[in-house]
Design an enzyme around this catalytic site. Structure first.
Site, mmCIF file in Angstrom:
data_model
loop_
_atom_site.group_PDB
_atom_site.id
_atom_site.type_symbol
_atom_site.label_atom_id
_atom_site.label_comp_id
_atom_site.label_asym_id
_atom_site.label_seq_id
_atom_site.Cartn_x
_atom_site.Cartn_y
_atom_site.Cartn_z
ATOM 1 N N ASP A 200 29.254 12.963 10.556
ATOM 2 C CA ASP A 200 30.042 13.196 9.335
ATOM 3 C C ASP A 200 31.253 12.273 9.390
ATOM 4 O OD1 ASP A 200 31.110 14.420 6.942
ATOM 5 O OD2 ASP A 200 30.059 16.261 7.498
ATOM 6 N N GLY A 226 31.376 8.732 11.201
ATOM 7 C CA GLY A 226 30.928 7.581 10.434
ATOM 8 C C GLY A 226 30.577 7.951 9.013
ATOM 9 N N PHE A 228 27.693 7.238 6.115
ATOM 10 C CA PHE A 228 26.328 6.717 6.009
ATOM 11 C C PHE A 228 26.237 5.586 4.993
ATOM 12 C CE2 PHE A 228 25.904 11.086 3.891
ATOM 13 C CZ PHE A 228 26.188 10.653 2.604
ATOM 14 N N HIS A 246 21.259 15.981 -2.689
ATOM 15 C CA HIS A 246 21.468 16.264 -4.112
ATOM 16 C C HIS A 246 22.824 15.780 -4.628
ATOM 17 C CE1 HIS A 246 23.530 20.510 -3.771
ATOM 18 N NE2 HIS A 246 24.025 19.652 -2.911
#
Length: 337
Positions: A200, A226, A228, A246
């Site tokens: 995260d 980090g 993504f 989502h």
């Protein structure tokens, strides 16, 4: 004979916000946490909560009629469900999600019609402020509330994944968008041979580390900081994404699935779970409402069916996929590399 046609369902749904806000206000004021100490008479309870005499009895009796409190004579008490899940002092507390719904979602959903006509978010972005995640991660107190809310809404599914997935076939995992780390923790608690990472943004690290240490799991669960959007996902036998996909538009969804594919070994598994909409798009009302919530909260996010997700996985190169129900509205889609 056929049942008579009545407007009851229409009226109950159209005015459902009455019951919703009554519960949300009760959580906000700590009604259930107060009563976790034991039943209280009306005068003592209403006084302790600071309720005005005009509305106090209607409010508390309303909670009785809705099934959230019981009343014996003049004594009010929690139900077994509210005592377990809405007492802030219990680890089973799920009120974090309701607190967030009260503070954020309830006012923003008042602009749903505008969102449906414009396709634009109705949160802070609407007035030129930062987006949901930027504003949350910039405020440590709000971030903690959000992360706790995610644990609350995910707990049942997390427990099911920890026991229903074939973990004996694997040794390592990464939980992408780990929040407090409840999914990682439940997996580790149920499967002593597993070692995992929570991935995260760096701001989450103190919350994650405090949570897993409190469960005695610091030796098997570590935090990987980090974004993504900027770095590759850590490599592991299993990669999990819970209530993550989502939030984003389709190109970003595909990018995340591609990154997971690249980080897995042959035979590795990607597990995506959230309120997966049924393929007929007619039964999982919560999943469909969650997709509308993504309209309110994000520039491009939306929920999707199991068939949609399985198709994206196959496009990324996964050799097999399956959809498995978890609990309530949640299901997981599993892709094997």
């Amino acid at each position: 004979m056929s049942e008579p046609v009545t407007p009851e369902h229409i009226l109950q749904t159209g005015l459902a916000f009455w019951a919703s806000k009554t519960l949300l206000s009760a959580v906000e004021m700590g009604v259930f946490t107060e009563l976790a100490r034991g039943p209280e008479p009306f005068a003592a309870l209403s006084g302790r909560l600071g309720l005005h005499p005009r509305s106090a009895r209607d409010f508390l009796d309303g909670l009785v009629s809705l099934g959230f409190l019981t009343r014996t004579g003049d004594q009010y008490a929690n139900t077994p469900q509210t005592d377990l899940f809405l007492d802030r002092h219990k680890p089973s507390y799920i009120g974090g999600m309701l607190e967030m719904a009260n503070h954020r979602l309830y006012p923003f959903w008042g602009h749903l019609t505008e969102a449906l006509r414009t396709g634009q978010p109705q949160n802070e972005i609407k007035s030129g402020g930062p987006g949901l995640f930027e504003s949350l991660y910039a405020d440590p107190a709000r971030l903690r509330e959000f992360l706790a809310a995610m644990s609350g809404i995910s707990r049942g599914a997390n427990l099911t994944i920890a026991h229903a997935f074939p973990w004996a076939e694997y040794r390592t995992f990464v939980d992408v968008g780990t929040a407090q780390g409840d999914l990682a923790s439940q997996i580790a608690l149920a499967n002593p041979h597993m070692r995992g990472q929570g991935f995260d943004l760096p701001e989450v690290a103190p919350v994650f580390e405090e949570y897993v240490a409190g469960l005695g799991l610091a030796d098997r669960l570590t935090f990987a900081p980090g974004s993504f959007f900027e770095v590759d996902l850590p490599k592991a036998d299993v990669i999990l994404m819970g209530h993550i996909l989502h939030d984003w538009d389709l190109p970003t969804k595909r990018m995340l699935i591609d990154k997971a594919f690249a980080a897995l070994p042959t035979g590795g598994a990607l597990v995506i779970y959230e309120s997966i909409i049924d393929d007929d798009r007619s039964k999982n009302a919560f999943g469909l409402m969650m997709s509308l919530n993504m309209l309110i909260e994000t520039p491009g996010g939306f929920d999707y069916t199991g068939a949609d997700c399985a198709g994206w996985m196959r496009d990324a190169g996964f050799s097999s996929t399956r959809v498995q129900h978890l609990v309530g509205p949640d299901s997981m889609v599993i892709g094997i590399k």
